[in-house]
Scaffold this motif. Sequence first.
Motif, PDB file in Angstrom:
ATOM      1  N   LEU A   1       5.994   5.161  -2.921  1.00  0.00           N
ATOM      2  CA  LEU A   1       4.812   5.943  -3.255  1.00  0.00           C
ATOM      3  C   LEU A   1       4.174   5.421  -4.534  1.00  0.00           C
ATOM      4  O   LEU A   1       4.862   4.948  -5.427  1.00  0.00           O
ATOM      5  N   CYS A   2       2.834   5.537  -4.614  1.00  0.00           N
ATOM      6  CA  CYS A   2       2.164   5.177  -5.862  1.00  0.00           C
ATOM      7  C   CYS A   2       2.463   6.270  -6.890  1.00  0.00           C
ATOM      8  O   CYS A   2       2.863   7.375  -6.513  1.00  0.00           O
ATOM      9  N   PRO A   3       2.278   5.994  -8.187  1.00  0.00           N
ATOM     10  CA  PRO A   3       2.603   6.992  -9.224  1.00  0.00           C
ATOM     11  C   PRO A   3       1.820   8.296  -9.061  1.00  0.00           C
ATOM     12  O   PRO A   3       2.309   9.358  -9.423  1.00  0.00           O
ATOM     13  N   ILE A   4       0.607   8.212  -8.512  1.00  0.00           N
ATOM     14  CA  ILE A   4      -0.223   9.418  -8.375  1.00  0.00           C
ATOM     15  C   ILE A   4       0.324  10.328  -7.272  1.00  0.00           C
ATOM     16  O   ILE A   4       0.474  11.532  -7.463  1.00  0.00           O
ATOM     17  N   CYS A   5       0.674   9.751  -6.119  1.00  0.00           N
ATOM     18  CA  CYS A   5       1.245  10.560  -5.038  1.00  0.00           C
ATOM     19  C   CYS A   5       2.646  11.060  -5.416  1.00  0.00           C
ATOM     20  O   CYS A   5       3.088  12.105  -4.950  1.00  0.00           O
ATOM     21  N   ALA A   6       3.335  10.317  -6.270  1.00  0.00           N
ATOM     22  CA  ALA A   6       4.698  10.695  -6.650  1.00  0.00           C
ATOM     23  C   ALA A   6       4.700  11.787  -7.717  1.00  0.00           C
ATOM     24  O   ALA A   6       5.708  12.454  -7.922  1.00  0.00           O
TER      25      ALA A   6
ATOM     26  N   CYS B   1       0.836  -1.198   0.000  1.00  0.00           N
ATOM     27  CA  CYS B   1       0.000   0.000   0.000  1.00  0.00           C
ATOM     28  C   CYS B   1       0.869   1.244   0.000  1.00  0.00           C
ATOM     29  O   CYS B   1       1.865   1.307   0.719  1.00  0.00           O
ATOM     30  N   CYS B   2       0.482   2.248  -0.798  1.00  0.00           N
ATOM     31  CA  CYS B   2       1.177   3.537  -0.803  1.00  0.00           C
ATOM     32  C   CYS B   2       1.096   4.129   0.619  1.00  0.00           C
ATOM     33  O   CYS B   2       0.022   4.154   1.211  1.00  0.00           O
ATOM     34  N   PRO B   3       2.211   4.596   1.159  1.00  0.00           N
ATOM     35  CA  PRO B   3       2.191   5.117   2.530  1.00  0.00           C
ATOM     36  C   PRO B   3       1.335   6.370   2.694  1.00  0.00           C
ATOM     37  O   PRO B   3       0.917   6.683   3.806  1.00  0.00           O
ATOM     38  N   ILE B   4       1.036   7.074   1.590  1.00  0.00           N
ATOM     39  CA  ILE B   4       0.207   8.286   1.696  1.00  0.00           C
ATOM     40  C   ILE B   4      -1.270   7.966   1.466  1.00  0.00           C
ATOM     41  O   ILE B   4      -2.105   8.215   2.323  1.00  0.00           O
ATOM     42  N   CYS B   5      -1.592   7.406   0.297  1.00  0.00           N
ATOM     43  CA  CYS B   5      -3.013   7.271  -0.067  1.00  0.00           C
ATOM     44  C   CYS B   5      -3.556   5.864   0.118  1.00  0.00           C
ATOM     45  O   CYS B   5      -4.745   5.639  -0.037  1.00  0.00           O
ATOM     46  N   ARG B   6      -2.698   4.882   0.418  1.00  0.00           N
ATOM     47  CA  ARG B   6      -3.098   3.485   0.629  1.00  0.00           C
ATOM     48  C   ARG B   6      -3.559   2.795  -0.654  1.00  0.00           C
ATOM     49  O   ARG B   6      -4.162   1.724  -0.605  1.00  0.00           O
TER      50      ARG B   6
HETATM   51 ZN    ZN Z   1      -0.394   7.164  -3.149  1.00  0.00          ZN
END
Ligand code: ZN
Length: 177
Positions: free
Chosen positions: A69-74, A57-62
């Motif tokens: 990080l997922c590509p969107i948060c990155a 899971c992405c540490p920000i958005c899960r």
């Molecule tokens: Zn994310």
Amino acid sequence: MRVFPAALERLTEQFAKLPGIGGKSAQRLAFHVLSLTDAEAQEFADAIVEAKKKVTCCPICRNLTDGGLCPICASPKRDERVICVVADARDVAALERSREYSGRYHVLHGVISPMNHVGPDDLEIKSLVERVAAGGIDEVIMATNPDTEGEATAMYLSRLLRPMGLRVTRLAYGIPV
Ligand code: ZN
């Protein structure tokens, strides 16, 4: 007397545990696996083990990601002041396909469902509240399904987030909840 070899029965049982797969379908899938070449069967088994091991899971958005990080948060192109709250990662994919949303997401990994014994503590709600509390968020858009559980979850979250001084809206209606 057992009709099929034990290993085949075991494979059938594993398929039968999958959602939406009945006994007949499980048997059909197990027989299909037997028809694969050794290399194909290995590839299939490896894909299961690898997905389980590497998808996190992405540490920000899960959202689901293959590490970090997922590509969107990155992405620096995404508006970090807007968070769209969805039930699961498939909703992110659906919204991304529409190409109309440029903010970020928060994936709850389910909805509140007393019938299925899913409460707020079972979902990624604490992480959402912490994210909002950290500041820099102007708007949270609730994009859970418009069914009973989706609505109840959106309502619960809006009550939780509204006092934190940001706009809480509902997807498709675009009005404050
Ligand atoms: Zn994310």
